[in-house]
Enzyme design. Structure first.
Site, PDB file in Angstrom:
ATOM      1  N   ASN A  77      -0.401   3.182  -5.788  1.00  0.00           N
ATOM      2  CA  ASN A  77       0.690   2.669  -4.563  1.00  0.00           C
ATOM      3  C   ASN A  77      -0.332   2.013  -3.573  1.00  0.00           C
ATOM      4  O   ASN A  77      -1.669   2.028  -3.950  1.00  0.00           O
ATOM      5  CB  ASN A  77       1.328   3.924  -3.869  1.00  0.00           C
ATOM      6  CG  ASN A  77       0.328   5.034  -3.563  1.00  0.00           C
ATOM      7  OD1 ASN A  77      -0.753   4.611  -3.095  1.00  0.00           O
ATOM      8  ND2 ASN A  77       0.590   6.291  -3.693  1.00  0.00           N
ATOM      9  N   LEU A  78       0.249   1.707  -2.447  1.00  0.00           N
ATOM     10  CA  LEU A  78      -0.500   0.788  -1.826  1.00  0.00           C
ATOM     11  C   LEU A  78      -1.615   1.670  -1.055  1.00  0.00           C
ATOM     12  O   LEU A  78      -3.011   1.185  -0.883  1.00  0.00           O
ATOM     13  CB  LEU A  78       0.330   0.171  -0.554  1.00  0.00           C
ATOM     14  CG  LEU A  78      -0.322  -0.710   0.654  1.00  0.00           C
ATOM     15  CD1 LEU A  78      -1.006  -2.164  -0.041  1.00  0.00           C
ATOM     16  CD2 LEU A  78       0.674  -1.016   1.668  1.00  0.00           C
ATOM     17  N   GLY A  79      -1.586   2.826  -0.632  1.00  0.00           N
ATOM     18  CA  GLY A  79      -2.691   3.694  -0.251  1.00  0.00           C
ATOM     19  C   GLY A  79      -3.655   3.785  -1.019  1.00  0.00           C
ATOM     20  O   GLY A  79      -4.850   3.931  -0.759  1.00  0.00           O
ATOM     21  N   GLU A  80      -3.484   4.121  -2.477  1.00  0.00           N
ATOM     22  CA  GLU A  80      -4.467   4.178  -3.510  1.00  0.00           C
ATOM     23  C   GLU A  80      -4.989   2.959  -3.704  1.00  0.00           C
ATOM     24  O   GLU A  80      -6.544   3.063  -3.891  1.00  0.00           O
ATOM     25  CB  GLU A  80      -3.768   4.696  -4.639  1.00  0.00           C
ATOM     26  CG  GLU A  80      -3.116   6.168  -4.577  1.00  0.00           C
ATOM     27  CD  GLU A  80      -2.078   6.549  -5.535  1.00  0.00           C
ATOM     28  OE1 GLU A  80      -1.797   7.516  -5.846  1.00  0.00           O
ATOM     29  OE2 GLU A  80      -1.624   5.361  -6.376  1.00  0.00           O
ATOM     30  N   ASP A 132       6.359   8.413 -10.835  1.00  0.00           N
ATOM     31  CA  ASP A 132       6.399   8.634 -11.993  1.00  0.00           C
ATOM     32  C   ASP A 132       7.694   7.849 -12.678  1.00  0.00           C
ATOM     33  O   ASP A 132       7.709   7.631 -13.779  1.00  0.00           O
ATOM     34  CB  ASP A 132       6.814  10.122 -12.185  1.00  0.00           C
ATOM     35  CG  ASP A 132       5.954  11.236 -11.708  1.00  0.00           C
ATOM     36  OD1 ASP A 132       4.538  10.768 -11.709  1.00  0.00           O
ATOM     37  OD2 ASP A 132       6.136  12.336 -11.137  1.00  0.00           O
TER      38      ASP A 132
END
Length: 473
Positions: free
Chosen positions: A194-197, A263
């Site tokens: 995701n964007l944060g990761e 998921d």
């Protein structure tokens, strides 16, 4: 981009990763505790759902794809709950069982569709990477895609060995990454942060151009086949070497809960790729699936009919003119939703007020109306030379524009009996002044428990009369 529903039943996928149990305590809240300023929840229902890698496998199975799962659990009741739930869903689970460590449980306290509290019961797993690899290698020959579902809980300690094993079998590897060391995913076919990761690895991205540039560099460094960054309400961005970036907007109509959305993305991607879809199409399907699942409460899976309806909306085929194959698909989905299917047929050569009134009355007999139209050859045989006035394509297009009509299909025979046998409507409707037993297909419909109705015609409304009047003018 043209989308279609993949053949998920021919798309076996293996999921390896951190298995957990999502447990929900549901109850009512009507007062504040006298002991502390917190609400008191009267627990009325306890619900268990597979979570983490188990939720990925469950999503794959819910789409109709064969799913296998390798993971680690404790020897406890939470493990048994997982085993039972996965078996009921058709997932083949292969668990490494640790006697002295608990199965990971995420307990959520819910009231009035709101999450009040989450409690995590977990310890980092002390696993045997060699044993896990052996389990995976024994299953690789029977699958088309390997998914690494990594939540950083200790089940996955040998990422590179797993990736290399899959590559030896010619199987693509999809990874849902965690942590700040993406080096462990080197050589994967696709990773889906995701964007944060993603920004935790490459730094903040001020705009899409910077995201694309940093993503391309990350792919080069890690020798990735592709990179998909999921961006919440901004959709998702697919990057591939030597291809233009693909930006897909978010498809959610309403967002109730983002639990498990990642998921759903990777499970739909995996099943679609295993079914032979190209990567852009697989990503578009995953984007649609994510838009569905965030509209549900808690960890949830989407079904093949739900995804099929989303594809039909996307392609503009939820209503209107259809092939027989498309019609059978939407009828099956509507019937699964408990909707009553009504069927009528005719030439509908010059549409007039009598037709419109009749079709509105037919639609009122159920929830969905199928109109079967005689093709041009059939009309000519029934009505004689010079008919039809309008070609079948034009007749179907006009019918499809009526609010009362859901689906329009044509048939080449003189009667619609073959089509009736395939559609099996709940109600067969015909207009005229004859008895029910004279309606073509009545015996067939009544034999399986359907209903046949004859509706009266509107006076002074006849296509034949209109044609004669025009010819005499």
């Amino acid at each position: 981009m043209k989308l279609s529903m993949p053949r998920f039943d021919q798309a076996p996928v293996l999921v390896v990763g951190d298995v957990m149990l999502d447990r929900y305590w549901h109850g009512g809240t009507s007062r504040i505790s006298p002991e502390a300023p917190v609400p008191v929840v009267k627990v009325e229902q306890i619900e268990d759902r597979p979570g983490g890698a188990a939720n990925v496998a469950l999503n794959i199975a819910a789409l109709g794809a064969p799913a296998a799962l390798v993971g680690v659990t404790g020897e406890d009741e939470a493990r048994q709950s997982l085993v039972d739930s996965l078996a009921a869903a058709g997932v083949r689970a292969h668990f490494q069982c640790l006697e002295h460590q608990p199965t990971i449980v995420k307990l959520r306290v819910m009231s009035r569709h709101q999450q009040l509290l989450r409690m995590d019961f977990e310890e980092p797993f002390d696993t045997d990477p060699a044993a896990l690899l052996t389990d995976v290698e024994s299953l690789l020959a029977g699958v088309k895609v390997l998914v690494l579902s990594d939540y950083g809980k200790g089940a996955l300690k040998n990422h590179q060995a797993l990736i290399q094993a899959a590559r030896r079998h010619g199987i693509p590897v999809l990874a849902d990454p965690k942590g700040k060391d993406f080096e462990i995913y080197r050589g994967a076919s696709l990773i889906t942060p995701n964007l944060g990761e993603f920004e935790a690895i490459v730094g903040h991205c001020a705009d899409e151009a910077e995201l694309v540039a940093k993503g391309a560099e990350l792919m080069r460094q890690l020798e990735l086949g592709a990179l998909l960054v999921t961006r919440g309400e901004h959709g998702m961005t697919l990057l591939r070497p030597e291809h233009a970036p693909l930006h897909l907007p978010a498809r959610a109509r309403e967002v109730f809960d983002v639990t498990g959305a990642g998921d759903t993305v990777i499970s739909t991607l995996a099943a679609s790729l295993a079914a032979g879809e190209e990567l852009p199409q697989a990503v578009a399907l995953a984007n649609l699936a994510a838009g569905i699942v965030v509209g549900k409460l808690g960890t949830a899976a989407i079904s093949a009919p739900e995804l099929r309806r989303a594809v039909q909306r996307e392609e503009g085929s939820e209503r209107g003119v259809m092939t027989v194959e498309q019609l059978l698909t939407v009828v099956e989905d509507a019937r699964a939703q408990g909707e009553k299917i009504v069927f009528t047929n005719g030439c509908f050569d010059i549409l007039h007020a009598g037709h419109v009134t009749y079709l509105e009355q037919a639609r009122a007999q159920g929830d969905r109306l199928v109109v079967a139209v005689n093709d041009d050859g059939s009309v000519s045989r029934l009505k004689g030379p010079g008919r039809p006035i309008n070609s079948v394509d034009r007749r179907m297009a006009v019918l499809a524009g009526l609010e009362a009509v859901d689906w329009v299909v044509c048939f080449a025979e003189d009667t619609p009996e073959n089509l009736l046998a395939q559609v099996r409507p709940d109600v067969l409707v015909k207009g005229g002044d004859y008895g029910v037993d004279q309606v073509v297909g009545a015996d067939l419909v009544k034999a399986y428990g359907g209903v046949v109705k004859v509706l009266g015609l509107v006076e002074n409304s006849s296509t034949t009369a209109i044609v004669e009047k025009i010819r005499k003018a």
